[in-house]
Design a protein around this motif. Structure first.
Motif, PDB file in Angstrom:
ATOM      1  N   SER A 185       0.817  -1.197   0.000  1.00 20.13           N
ATOM      2  CA  SER A 185       0.000   0.000   0.000  1.00 20.13           C
ATOM      3  C   SER A 185       0.862   1.264   0.000  1.00 20.13           C
ATOM      4  N   VAL A 186       1.923   1.260   0.754  1.00 21.18           N
ATOM      5  CA  VAL A 186       2.826   2.412   0.813  1.00 21.18           C
ATOM      6  C   VAL A 186       3.500   2.615  -0.537  1.00 21.18           C
ATOM      7  N   ILE A 187       3.925   1.521  -1.153  1.00 20.52           N
ATOM      8  CA  ILE A 187       4.599   1.618  -2.447  1.00 20.52           C
ATOM      9  C   ILE A 187       3.641   2.171  -3.510  1.00 20.52           C
ATOM     10  N   LYS A 188       2.389   1.775  -3.467  1.00 22.91           N
ATOM     11  CA  LYS A 188       1.401   2.231  -4.437  1.00 22.91           C
ATOM     12  C   LYS A 188       0.958   3.666  -4.161  1.00 22.91           C
ATOM     13  N   GLY A 189       1.304   4.205  -3.031  1.00 20.68           N
ATOM     14  CA  GLY A 189       0.957   5.590  -2.732  1.00 20.68           C
ATOM     15  C   GLY A 189      -0.231   5.743  -1.807  1.00 20.68           C
ATOM     16  N   GLY A 190      -0.463   4.763  -0.968  1.00 21.67           N
ATOM     17  CA  GLY A 190      -1.515   4.878   0.035  1.00 21.67           C
ATOM     18  C   GLY A 190      -2.909   4.625  -0.486  1.00 21.67           C
ATOM     19  N   GLY A 191      -3.042   3.804  -1.492  1.00 20.93           N
ATOM     20  CA  GLY A 191      -4.368   3.408  -1.978  1.00 20.93           C
ATOM     21  C   GLY A 191      -4.920   4.304  -3.060  1.00 20.93           C
ATOM     22  N   GLN A 192      -4.095   5.105  -3.687  1.00 15.70           N
ATOM     23  CA  GLN A 192      -4.583   5.988  -4.749  1.00 15.70           C
ATOM     24  C   GLN A 192      -4.780   5.245  -6.033  1.00 15.70           C
TER      25      GLN A 192
END
Length: 129
Positions: free
Chosen positions: A122-129
């Motif tokens: 989730s952090v790598i993807k940008g927090g769910g954006q």
């Protein structure tokens, strides 16, 4: 930089313990009819005590020795009792209970480590954006 403050490493060590426990239980069950076979056990408590031994050369007796001479693997001990007339010491009821307990422990560790990797994803993807 340690992303999870050692949590992943701790979970891995728990999984290692569970895997060894599973092998020992399977070995006990496989030898249920072997004469004079004594069942074995893996003790988390003994493993924890080995890890938490106080350093004898420490300036402060409350300090823990963080270096380990062992490979970190759990200790397997032999149970000294016999249950059957042929000297066999395997109690199938206890082995099945241990097997169920170990499976629950393993599943909870897998769920927790999956959550950690999910958080990282989730952090790598940008927090769910």
């Amino acid at each position: 930089m340690n992303l999870f403050s050692g949590t992943i490493t701790s979970l891995e060590r728990g999984l290692d313990y569970s895997a060894v426990k599973q092998k020992v239980i399977a070995n006990n069950v496989a030898n249920v009819d072997t004469p004079d076979y004594k069942s074995k056990d893996v003790s988390f408590k003994a493993m924890l005590q080995d890890e938490m031994k106080l350093s004898s050369g420490s300036a402060n007796p409350r300090h823990f020795n963080l270096t380990s001479d062992q490979d970190g693997s759990p200790s397997v001990t032999q149970r000294p009792y016999s249950i059957r007339e042929n000297g066999n010491g395997v109690d199938m009821d206890k082995e099945m209970a241990d097997l169920a307990t170990n499976q629950i422990y393993y599943n909870s560790l897998i769920e927790r480590i999956s959550g950690k990797f999910g958080s990282l994803k989730s952090v790598i993807k940008g927090g769910g954006q």
